[in-house]
Design a protein around this motif. Structure first.
Motif, PDB file in Angstrom:
ATOM      1  N   GLN A 110       8.223  83.793  72.218  1.00 34.57           N
ATOM      2  CA  GLN A 110       8.992  83.285  71.340  1.00 34.57           C
ATOM      3  C   GLN A 110       8.519  83.889  69.735  1.00 34.57           C
ATOM      4  OE1 GLN A 110       9.996  79.182  71.246  1.00 34.57           O
ATOM      5  NE2 GLN A 110      11.005  78.778  73.216  1.00 34.57           N
ATOM      6  N   VAL A 111       9.442  84.043  68.698  1.00 32.04           N
ATOM      7  CA  VAL A 111       9.032  84.545  67.694  1.00 32.04           C
ATOM      8  C   VAL A 111       8.955  82.860  66.619  1.00 32.04           C
ATOM      9  CG1 VAL A 111       8.952  85.874  65.359  1.00 32.04           C
ATOM     10  CG2 VAL A 111       9.069  87.292  67.818  1.00 32.04           C
ATOM     11  N   GLN A 112       8.223  82.438  65.765  1.00 35.53           N
ATOM     12  CA  GLN A 112       8.927  81.628  64.884  1.00 35.53           C
ATOM     13  C   GLN A 112       9.405  82.462  63.385  1.00 35.53           C
ATOM     14  OE1 GLN A 112       8.887  78.400  65.406  1.00 35.53           O
ATOM     15  NE2 GLN A 112       8.404  78.812  67.762  1.00 35.53           N
ATOM     16  N   TRP A 113      10.303  82.407  63.058  1.00 31.63           N
ATOM     17  CA  TRP A 113      10.416  82.686  61.936  1.00 31.63           C
ATOM     18  C   TRP A 113      11.315  82.098  60.503  1.00 31.63           C
ATOM     19  CZ3 TRP A 113      15.766  83.215  58.399  1.00 31.63           C
ATOM     20  CH2 TRP A 113      15.974  84.585  58.225  1.00 31.63           C
ATOM     21  N   THR A 114      10.455  82.250  59.497  1.00 36.48           N
ATOM     22  CA  THR A 114      10.452  81.053  58.595  1.00 36.48           C
ATOM     23  C   THR A 114      10.830  81.278  57.465  1.00 36.48           C
ATOM     24  OG1 THR A 114       8.957  80.302  59.722  1.00 36.48           O
ATOM     25  CG2 THR A 114       9.097  79.071  57.394  1.00 36.48           C
ATOM     26  N   VAL A 115      12.123  81.105  57.158  1.00 40.09           N
ATOM     27  CA  VAL A 115      12.826  81.193  55.924  1.00 40.09           C
ATOM     28  C   VAL A 115      12.505  79.671  54.621  1.00 40.09           C
ATOM     29  CG1 VAL A 115      15.089  80.283  56.681  1.00 40.09           C
ATOM     30  CG2 VAL A 115      15.088  82.010  54.802  1.00 40.09           C
ATOM     31  N   SER A 116      11.912  79.695  53.524  1.00 36.87           N
ATOM     32  CA  SER A 116      11.390  79.403  52.114  1.00 36.87           C
ATOM     33  C   SER A 116      12.950  79.824  50.686  1.00 36.87           C
ATOM     34  CB  SER A 116       9.951  79.054  51.629  1.00 36.87           C
ATOM     35  OG  SER A 116       9.861  78.940  52.565  1.00 36.87           O
ATOM     36  N   VAL A 117      13.801  78.769  50.600  1.00 32.20           N
ATOM     37  CA  VAL A 117      13.936  78.896  49.613  1.00 32.20           C
ATOM     38  C   VAL A 117      14.147  77.375  48.884  1.00 32.20           C
ATOM     39  CG1 VAL A 117      16.886  79.121  48.919  1.00 32.20           C
ATOM     40  CG2 VAL A 117      16.289  79.530  51.309  1.00 32.20           C
TER      41      VAL A 117
ATOM     42  N   ASP B 270      22.166  72.337  43.880  1.00 32.07           N
ATOM     43  CA  ASP B 270      22.334  73.982  44.099  1.00 32.07           C
ATOM     44  C   ASP B 270      22.819  73.611  45.761  1.00 32.07           C
ATOM     45  OD1 ASP B 270      22.231  75.322  42.193  1.00 32.07           O
ATOM     46  OD2 ASP B 270      20.160  76.292  42.706  1.00 32.07           O
ATOM     47  N   GLN B 271      23.643  74.325  46.596  1.00 28.60           N
ATOM     48  CA  GLN B 271      24.239  74.027  47.950  1.00 28.60           C
ATOM     49  C   GLN B 271      23.750  75.328  48.291  1.00 28.60           C
ATOM     50  OE1 GLN B 271      28.283  73.911  48.610  1.00 28.60           O
ATOM     51  NE2 GLN B 271      28.003  72.623  50.878  1.00 28.60           N
TER      52      GLN B 271
ATOM     53  N   ILE C 299      16.178  78.450  32.077  1.00 29.16           N
ATOM     54  CA  ILE C 299      17.588  79.263  32.486  1.00 29.16           C
ATOM     55  C   ILE C 299      17.679  80.183  33.996  1.00 29.16           C
ATOM     56  CG2 ILE C 299      19.707  80.097  32.012  1.00 29.16           C
ATOM     57  CD1 ILE C 299      19.832  78.527  29.307  1.00 29.16           C
ATOM     58  N   ALA C 300      17.155  80.793  33.159  1.00 24.98           N
ATOM     59  CA  ALA C 300      16.411  82.088  34.802  1.00 24.98           C
ATOM     60  C   ALA C 300      16.089  81.280  35.987  1.00 24.98           C
ATOM     61  CB  ALA C 300      15.773  83.489  34.129  1.00 24.98           C
TER      62      ALA C 300
ATOM     63  N   PRO D  92      17.945  82.038  42.939  1.00 26.78           N
ATOM     64  CA  PRO D  92      16.886  81.080  43.633  1.00 26.78           C
ATOM     65  C   PRO D  92      15.997  82.401  44.201  1.00 26.78           C
ATOM     66  CG  PRO D  92      18.713  80.799  44.085  1.00 26.78           C
ATOM     67  CD  PRO D  92      19.041  82.079  42.698  1.00 26.78           C
ATOM     68  N   LYS D  93      15.028  81.442  44.835  1.00 26.41           N
ATOM     69  CA  LYS D  93      13.460  81.962  45.248  1.00 26.41           C
ATOM     70  C   LYS D  93      13.608  82.438  46.474  1.00 26.41           C
ATOM     71  CE  LYS D  93       8.913  82.655  44.653  1.00 26.41           C
ATOM     72  NZ  LYS D  93       6.733  82.469  44.110  1.00 26.41           N
ATOM     73  N   ILE D  94      14.147  83.116  47.698  1.00 27.20           N
ATOM     74  CA  ILE D  94      13.985  83.000  48.738  1.00 27.20           C
ATOM     75  C   ILE D  94      12.783  84.542  49.676  1.00 27.20           C
ATOM     76  CG2 ILE D  94      15.784  83.848  51.001  1.00 27.20           C
ATOM     77  CD1 ILE D  94      17.888  83.870  48.767  1.00 27.20           C
ATOM     78  N   THR D  95      11.835  83.362  50.362  1.00 25.73           N
ATOM     79  CA  THR D  95      11.232  84.588  50.867  1.00 25.73           C
ATOM     80  C   THR D  95      11.110  84.259  52.691  1.00 25.73           C
ATOM     81  OG1 THR D  95       9.311  82.334  51.221  1.00 25.73           O
ATOM     82  CG2 THR D  95       9.549  84.042  49.193  1.00 25.73           C
ATOM     83  N   SER D  96      10.966  84.915  53.427  1.00 27.65           N
ATOM     84  CA  SER D  96      10.541  85.347  54.592  1.00 27.65           C
ATOM     85  C   SER D  96       9.740  85.432  55.389  1.00 27.65           C
ATOM     86  CB  SER D  96      12.979  85.416  55.266  1.00 27.65           C
ATOM     87  OG  SER D  96      12.157  87.040  55.206  1.00 27.65           O
TER      88      SER D  96
END
Length: 552
Positions: free
Chosen positions: A53-60, A66-67, A31-32, A37-41
């Motif tokens: 350019q800088v490539q900024w990546t975010v993972s969820v 979930d929306q 349940i936990a 949610p787990k968010i990394t960038s």
């Protein structure tokens, strides 16, 4: 048996409790895992050159139901978003891993903070970590080429391409109108047969008409009344034009008496037999027209031939015109031609003027006479309103808005006493060459703990107006909200302002927008003439495009 089996029962109860506890822990952990949610960038580099350019990546990592809503637009200021790539989705059992990549850049060197970004999951906001990006200048090969000081601004002449374009269009329209005027009014059109016949001398025209009467079908169709009417009209017209005898309005007796008087006076050398023959023909014609008499066809043919002889004899009996009479006749013909041309010219000019007046009136009622005048003669702010507008970002913190002309950076020197609280001021502006229309933006970076003082800023702006000669300034205030929901203050009103091209103060309006937060302040100033409707439309359009960034 009781003593043997009791320990076993107790041991089984302990295992059951342990299993229940482990199941509880497992369910709780699941349940936990579902609820958190787990968010990394991460970025691919923290050091770039200007324009790279800088490539900024975010993972969820979230549950499959979930929306997730990622950041959109220019939310990375002071870095600029070049492109936001499509979201990559990976499924693992009932969990989803969403990965989104943003391409960021900056065109000024320095150390910039990539701000935290808000990621919304099921209506709850989660924030990523912030970090710093170093932007370095492009190294210059100082050995291969010399370095020179920046050249000062130079004034250039106004581009007159557009006025020339409108002038050429106007000339083309005038040429078309002139061509139509010449073709339909001034041009000598080919004469029709009737016009050529009308220009013949009376004698030749009379013989031609008698010849046409001879070939007519009047006698074949027994139309004697029409035949004799035309016959007498031909001879009467000839006598009136060539012998100057008022014959058309005279009765038969009156006409014969006039001819006899002219013969007796020697002005017309006609034989008495000719006059008598003419009298008989006129009397026959009267009987045919009024008494419905019907002569024979041979008699009608004979009468036509006698009329032709009378015309010839009358022409021969007339005295030759003198040189003076011929000159007067030529002058008379020239005068008639001049009057004819003058009449055509007047009709043509009147027609053209009427056409222009009607067209102007219709256009005036449809578009307004003031708009029509400004369109034909030109109006500086109308040209600005109808030009290609430019959307751009000015200063830091940035102010984004659309304007008819690009705003030019203004040099601002900080006084020594202001350096304690203000770090930097970036100002941009535009002023129309004619009138009061101006646009200006200012971004102020202060010490991190300093709070903006809108009242003091407005006071300084009003003092600036007054130092330039403005008087009777009226001030009103209300809240202003940008298209993205950023709230600020709107100060607006009217007054009398000074402009360089006028020695007198002119009535104008102004609008000031104030925004700010801890460590920064932004404001926009617009001024324009009070009765300039085009400038008012420009201001209304600018205010709908204003956007500011509130993070420093």
């Amino acid at each position: 048996m009781y003593s043997v089996f009791t320990p076993r029962i107790q041991h089984g109860s302990f295992l059951l409790k342990r299993i229940v506890f482990l199941c509880f822990v497992l369910v709780t952990s699941l349940i936990a895992a579902q609820e958190n949610p787990k968010i990394t960038s991460a970025v691919d580099t923290t050091f770039i050159k200007i324009g790279d350019q800088v490539q900024w990546t975010v993972s969820v990592e979230v549950d499959s139901v979930d929306q997730v809503i990622f950041p959109e637009g220019q939310t990375f200021s002071p870095l600029e978003t070049v492109e936001a790539y499509a979201t990559d989705t990976t499924r693992k059992k009932d969990r989803l891993t969403l990965q989104k990549i943003y391409a960021l850049t900056q065109f000024d060197s320095g150390r910039y903070k990539l701000p935290t970004q808000r990621i919304e999951i099921n209506g709850t906001g989660y924030f990523t970590d912030s970090l710093f990006i170093d932007v370095a200048t492009v190294p210059v090969d100082t050995i291969a080429q010399n370095l020179y000081d920046i050249k000062p601004l130079i004034s250039v002449e106004k581009n007159n391409a557009d006025p020339w374009k409108y002038l050429l269009i106007g000339l083309l329209i005038l040429l078309v109108l002139a061509g139509l005027f010449y073709w339909f009014v001034l041009r000598k059109k080919p004469l029709s047969e009737e016009e050529k016949e009308a220009l013949l001398p009376p004698y030749d025209r009379a013989l031609l008409e008698l010849k046409r009467l001879e070939n007519s079908k009047y006698l074949i169709q027994d139309e004697f009344k029409e035949y004799y009417s035309e016959l007498t009209t031909i001879v009467r017209s000839y006598l009136e034009e060539d012998a100057h005898v008022s014959a058309l309005e005279s009765t038969t007796g009156q006409l014969i008496n006039k001819l006899e008087l002219l013969r007796d006076s020697g002005e017309l050398d006609l034989e008495i037999d000719t006059i008598n023959q003419f009298k008989n023909i006129l009397q026959t014609a009267d009987l045919v027209k009024f008494a419905k008499s019907k002569p024979s066809t041979a008699a009608a043919e004979r009468d036509r031939k006698l009329v032709e002889q009378i015309v010839v004899q009358t022409h021969d009996a007339l005295p030759e015109p003198t040189e003076e009479e011929l000159m007067q006749l030529a002058e008379y013909q020239e005068e008639l031609e001049r009057k004819k041309q003058k009449k055509k010219l007047i009709i043509g000019i009147a027609s053209l003027a009427a056409l222009l007046l009607i067209g102007t009136t219709i256009a005036g009622f449809k578009f307004g006479f003031a708009y029509l005048k400004d369109t034909v003669l030109g109006h500086p702010t109308k040209e600005l309103l109808e030009s290609d507008w430019i959307s751009s970002s000015y200063g830091y913190p940035p102010i984004v808005l659309e304007t008819p002309k690009v705003l030019v950076r203004q040099e601002v020197k900080l006084p020594p006493e202001a350096k304690a609280t203000i770090t930097d001021i970036q100002a941009f502006g535009y002023r129309s060459a004619v009138g009061l229309f101006t646009i200006g933006t200012t971004s102020v970076t202060m010490n991190p703990e300093a709070e903006p003082d809108f009242g003091k800023t407005l006071e300084q702006i009003i003092k600036g107006f007054e130092s330039q000669g403005a008087k009777n300034i009226i001030t009103k205030q209300e809240e202003f909200t940008t298209i993205s929901g950023v709230k600020g203050q709107k100060i607006f009103g009217s007054g009398k302002f000074a402009v360089p091209e006028s020695e007198e103060l002119i009535k104008g309006k102004y609008t000031v927008l104030l925004f700010g937060g801890k460590g920064f302040q932004q404001y926009i100033i617009i001024t324009w003439l009070d009765d300039d409707t085009y400038a008012q439309e420009i201001v209304d359009r600018i205010l709908t495009t204003v956007e500011v960034k509130t993070e420093v």
